[in-house]
Design a protein around this motif. Structure first.
Motif, PDB file in Angstrom:
ATOM      1  N   PRO A   9      44.810  42.325  39.070  1.00  0.00           N
ATOM      2  CA  PRO A   9      44.352  40.941  38.939  1.00  0.00           C
ATOM      3  C   PRO A   9      44.873  40.016  40.037  1.00  0.00           C
ATOM      4  O   PRO A   9      44.223  39.018  40.366  1.00  0.00           O
ATOM      5  CB  PRO A   9      44.867  40.505  37.568  1.00  0.00           C
ATOM      6  N   GLU A  10      45.997  40.357  40.639  1.00  0.00           N
ATOM      7  CA  GLU A  10      46.558  39.509  41.693  1.00  0.00           C
ATOM      8  C   GLU A  10      45.718  39.505  42.966  1.00  0.00           C
ATOM      9  O   GLU A  10      45.841  38.607  43.790  1.00  0.00           O
ATOM     10  CB  GLU A  10      48.006  39.920  42.013  1.00  0.00           C
TER      11      GLU A  10
ATOM     12  N   GLU B 125      42.201  40.078  42.764  1.00  0.00           N
ATOM     13  CA  GLU B 125      40.801  39.942  42.362  1.00  0.00           C
ATOM     14  C   GLU B 125      40.093  38.779  43.053  1.00  0.00           C
ATOM     15  O   GLU B 125      38.973  38.930  43.548  1.00  0.00           O
ATOM     16  CB  GLU B 125      40.697  39.785  40.845  1.00  0.00           C
TER      17      GLU B 125
END
Length: 64
Positions: free
Chosen positions: A42-43, A45
């Motif tokens: 997620p970091e 994305e």
């Protein structure tokens, strides 16, 4: 999230590298994009979504 790169579509514009240089690079011989990692957390994305959005030939897809 998986990143898919269609190198056959790539036109070596380098926009993906500018947007996400931890995920994309370019081959020295012809500038075609290469994936440095195909499974992102997620970091990363947001930057990969930006890279996909600015690709002039839509060679980058995200799954998951």
């Amino acid at each position: 999230m998986k990143v898919l790169l269609d190198q056959d579509k790539c036109v070596a514009s380098g926009q993906c590298v500018t947007a996400a240089d931890t995920v994309f690079d370019q081959r020295d011989e012809d500038g075609i994009a290469v994936l440095l990692m195909d499974d992102i957390g997620p970091e990363r994305e947001a930057e990969v979504r930006q890279a996909a959005a600015v690709c002039p030939v839509l060679a980058i897809k995200l799954q998951g």
